[in-house]
Each structure stands twice: as structure tokens, then as C-alpha cells.
Motif scaffolding. Structure first.
Motif, short mmCIF file in Angstrom:
data_model
loop_
_atom_site.label_atom_id
_atom_site.label_comp_id
_atom_site.label_asym_id
_atom_site.label_seq_id
_atom_site.Cartn_x
_atom_site.Cartn_y
_atom_site.Cartn_z
N LEU A 175 23.92 49.16 48.61
CA LEU A 175 24.79 48.42 47.70
C LEU A 175 26.11 48.21 48.43
N ILE A 176 26.47 46.95 48.66
CA ILE A 176 27.73 46.65 49.32
C ILE A 176 28.67 46.02 48.30
N THR A 177 29.96 46.16 48.52
CA THR A 177 30.94 45.78 47.50
C THR A 177 32.06 44.96 48.09
N THR A 178 32.51 43.97 47.33
CA THR A 178 33.64 43.15 47.77
C THR A 178 34.53 42.79 46.59
N PRO A 179 35.17 43.77 45.96
CA PRO A 179 36.16 43.43 44.92
C PRO A 179 37.22 42.52 45.51
N ALA A 180 37.65 41.52 44.75
CA ALA A 180 38.43 40.46 45.37
C ALA A 180 39.48 39.86 44.45
N ALA A 181 40.42 39.16 45.11
CA ALA A 181 41.34 38.24 44.44
C ALA A 181 41.32 36.96 45.27
N PHE A 182 40.13 36.37 45.39
CA PHE A 182 39.94 35.16 46.20
C PHE A 182 40.77 34.02 45.63
N THR A 183 41.42 33.26 46.51
CA THR A 183 42.15 32.10 46.02
C THR A 183 41.18 31.08 45.44
N ARG A 184 41.67 30.28 44.50
CA ARG A 184 40.80 29.27 43.90
C ARG A 184 40.26 28.31 44.96
N GLN A 185 41.13 27.87 45.87
CA GLN A 185 40.72 26.89 46.87
C GLN A 185 39.60 27.42 47.77
N THR A 186 39.78 28.62 48.32
CA THR A 186 38.76 29.16 49.21
C THR A 186 37.53 29.62 48.43
N GLY A 187 37.75 30.06 47.19
CA GLY A 187 36.62 30.47 46.37
C GLY A 187 35.68 29.32 46.06
N GLU A 188 36.27 28.17 45.70
CA GLU A 188 35.44 27.01 45.40
C GLU A 188 34.60 26.60 46.61
N ALA A 189 35.13 26.80 47.80
CA ALA A 189 34.42 26.39 49.01
C ALA A 189 33.41 27.43 49.49
N HIS A 190 33.75 28.73 49.41
CA HIS A 190 32.99 29.71 50.17
C HIS A 190 32.50 30.94 49.41
N TRP A 191 32.99 31.20 48.21
CA TRP A 191 32.70 32.47 47.53
C TRP A 191 31.20 32.74 47.39
N HIS A 192 30.47 31.79 46.83
CA HIS A 192 29.04 32.02 46.60
C HIS A 192 28.26 32.08 47.91
N VAL A 193 28.62 31.25 48.86
CA VAL A 193 27.93 31.27 50.15
C VAL A 193 28.10 32.61 50.84
N LEU A 194 29.33 33.10 50.89
CA LEU A 194 29.60 34.34 51.60
C LEU A 194 28.97 35.55 50.91
N THR A 195 29.11 35.63 49.60
CA THR A 195 28.55 36.79 48.91
C THR A 195 27.04 36.84 49.05
N ARG A 196 26.38 35.71 48.87
CA ARG A 196 24.92 35.69 49.01
C ARG A 196 24.50 35.98 50.44
N ALA A 197 25.25 35.45 51.40
CA ALA A 197 24.91 35.70 52.81
C ALA A 197 25.01 37.18 53.15
N ARG A 198 26.07 37.84 52.69
CA ARG A 198 26.21 39.26 53.01
C ARG A 198 25.07 40.08 52.40
N ALA A 199 24.64 39.72 51.18
CA ALA A 199 23.52 40.42 50.56
C ALA A 199 22.23 40.17 51.34
N ILE A 200 21.97 38.92 51.70
CA ILE A 200 20.73 38.57 52.41
C ILE A 200 20.69 39.20 53.79
N GLU A 201 21.79 39.12 54.53
CA GLU A 201 21.83 39.64 55.90
C GLU A 201 21.52 41.12 55.96
N THR A 202 21.97 41.86 54.96
CA THR A 202 21.83 43.31 54.98
C THR A 202 20.70 43.81 54.09
#
Length: 284
Positions: A175-202
Motif C-alpha cells: 500500500l503506497i500513499t500520496t496525501p497531497a495538496a495538488f494545484t488545480r492546474q497540475t491536478g487537472e493534467a496529471h493527478w489521475h495519470v500519476l496515481t494510477r501509474a504508481r499503483a500499476i508500476e508497483t
């Protein structure tokens, strides 16, 4: 290994520490009341304040921090593992740590993690962030044991550094964790891609409690707290408003995903690439 419920507490922390503690406590109690045994809050649960001077005036060291004391008592009362995504904590030399805490059901601090990667960027919409001007970066990856699986700790911008999560997974984290305060701009672009990628990779569950909405200090955060399974499927997702999301964590799914795609076992050490001119000199 037993299936258990995990929860994300999504917040909109402001400049009033006491109000932030109260808001977090209400949502933590709600999550526990719905059966969650592991509950995670977002980055900067106790305070979101852009002004370094104002932040310094409102924070304390670990021993004197009112939010940490309250959350330790709350974990003990509710009998839960409470992962405070991060707090702004004053260091002995006057510096500030962006520090996450895993608190056990007995109220004891089981693990601490200081955010390693500092968000020092200039965004296209004119936002400029220099976390290194306020916070002291950490230097150590951290894993900790829950009753039925091991978890790896990270915070927000750490999400962009895949090698951190691979190291945690190789150290046994499912179980990996990334509690965050992602900016709206970067979140709209990358949040779902990055979180899913980290889960899949590991081949790991990923739990990411987030800040969401427009805050008192003027920043906008993306929200969309997520719980993702080891195959990259989104099990639970919030919107932008404060609240909770809950999903079941099945440790057997980690072994199943890693059995189907044994990327951690197949990983190999390699030599870093040389600059072209170095390669030419070596060949000549």
C-alpha cells in the motif's frame, strides 16, 4: 491476511489551526463510523498558509503541536491507524518540516516521514511555488507496518518520482500513499495519470487523500482523493468538496497483481547513461 477498509479524508484547510483540527476530526469520526481501520488525511492538514512569516507564527514543534496531540488521542479513542498526511512542524533549529505521521490505535507514533521532493516550479498560469524556501526536505524513504500489510509513505510532489515508490514496494510495501495538496492546474493534467501509474508500476494499492477547492490563502487545489487497486482501477474518488471516500483493501490482490506482471522481480540494476561525448572518448 484480512480485508480491511481504508478511507481518505478530503479537506479544505485554511489559516485557522483549531478550525482545521475540528474539520479533520469530524471527517475522521465519520470514516471510522463507516468501518475504516486505516484513515488518511491530506498534506498540510493543520494549516495551509502561503506566507512564511504567518506560517512560522502558527506552528509548533512535535511536542507542542496541538493537532498532533489531538490526532493521537483520536486514534486511541477510535482504535484506528490514523495517517496524518502531513503537518507543518517546527524543527529544533527553526526550520520547518512537511512531516507525515502514522499513528497507531494506541495513540503512539508508529512512523514519521519528511517530504523529500520540494515543489519549486513556475506554472503556465503565473503561479510560482518555492517550497524549499520554507521547508527542509527529508532524506529517507519510510515504510511502516499496518496489521495486515506494509505501507510506504510519500507526500504530494513525491508522486512524480517513481523510484521512491519502487524502493518502498521492494521493501515490502503493498500500500503506497500520496496525501497531497495538488494545484488545480497540475491536478487537472496529471493527478489521475500519476496515481494510477504508481499503483500499476508497483502492483500496490494507492491511497491519496487530497486538499480540494479555493483556500483562504488564495491557492486552488484539485481534490479528487483516490483509492486505487494494484491493477490501476479506481475504487473510490471524491470531487472537490470536503468529505470522505472509503474502499476495501485486500492484501491478496497485491500478490495477484504482482504475479500477473512481476515487474518488481524482473527489475534489474543498470549503469546510468553516459553523455555522448563521454561515450566517444571511451571508444576512441
Amino acid at each position: 491476511m484480512a480485508i480491511f477498509k481504508a478511507a481518505c479524508v478530503q479537506m479544505r484547510s485554511g489559516r485557522d489551526v483549531a478550525a482545521n483540527i475540528a474539520a479533520a476530526e469530524t471527517l475522521i469520526r465519520e470514516a471510522a463510523g463507516n468501518g475504516a481501520l486505516y484513515i488518511q488525511t491530506p498534506e498540510m492538514t493543520n494549516l495551509l498558509e502561503r506566507s512564511r512569516e504567518a506560517l512560522q507564527a502558527k506552528i509548533a514543534d512535535e511536542a507542542g503541536d496541538p493537532s498532533l496531540a489531538r490526532f493521537r488521542a483520536l486514534a486511541r479513542e477510535l482504535g484506528i491507524h490514523l495517517h496524518i498526511g502531513s503537518l507543518a512542524i517546527r524543527l529544533p533549529d527553526g526550520g520547518v518540516a512537511n512531516r507525515g505521521f502514522l499513528i497507531g490505535p494506541d495513540g503512539a507514533i508508529r512512523a514519521r516521514y519528511d517530504k523529500i521532493h520540494m515543489f519549486d516550479v513556475d506554472l503556465a498560469n503565473g503561479e510560482s511555488w518555492r517550497e524549499s524556501a520554507t521547508y527542509r526536505p527529508g532524506t529517507e524513504a519510510v515504510v511502516a507496518d499496518l496489521p495486515d500489510m506494509r505501507m510506504g509513505m510519500a507526500i504530494c510532489y513525491d508522486m512524480r518520482f517513481a523510484h521512491l515508490f519502487r524502493a518502498e514496494a521492494k521493501a515490502g510495501a503493498g500500500l503506497i500513499t500520496t496525501p497531497a495538496a495538488f494545484t488545480r492546474q497540475t491536478g487537472e493534467a496529471h493527478w489521475h495519470v500519476l496515481t494510477r501509474a504508481r499503483a500499476i508500476e508497483t502492483g500496490s494499492y494507492l491511497v491519496a487523500a487530497a486538499q480540494g477547492g479555493t483556500h483562504e490563502d488564495g491557492r486552488e487545489t484539485y481534490g479528487h482523493s483516490l483509492i486505487i487497486d494494484p491493477w490501476g482501477r479506481v475504487l473510490a474518488e471524491a470531487g472537490t468538496e470536503p468529505g470522505i471516500v472509503i474502499a476495501e483493501i485486500d492484501p491478496a490482490e497485491v500478490e495477484a497483481a504482482r504475479g500477473r506482471i512481476p515487474a518488481l522481480k524482473n527489475d534489474r540494476a543498470f549503469r546510468e547513461p553516459r553523455a555522448p561525448e563521454d561515450a566517444l572518448r571511451t571508444a576512441s
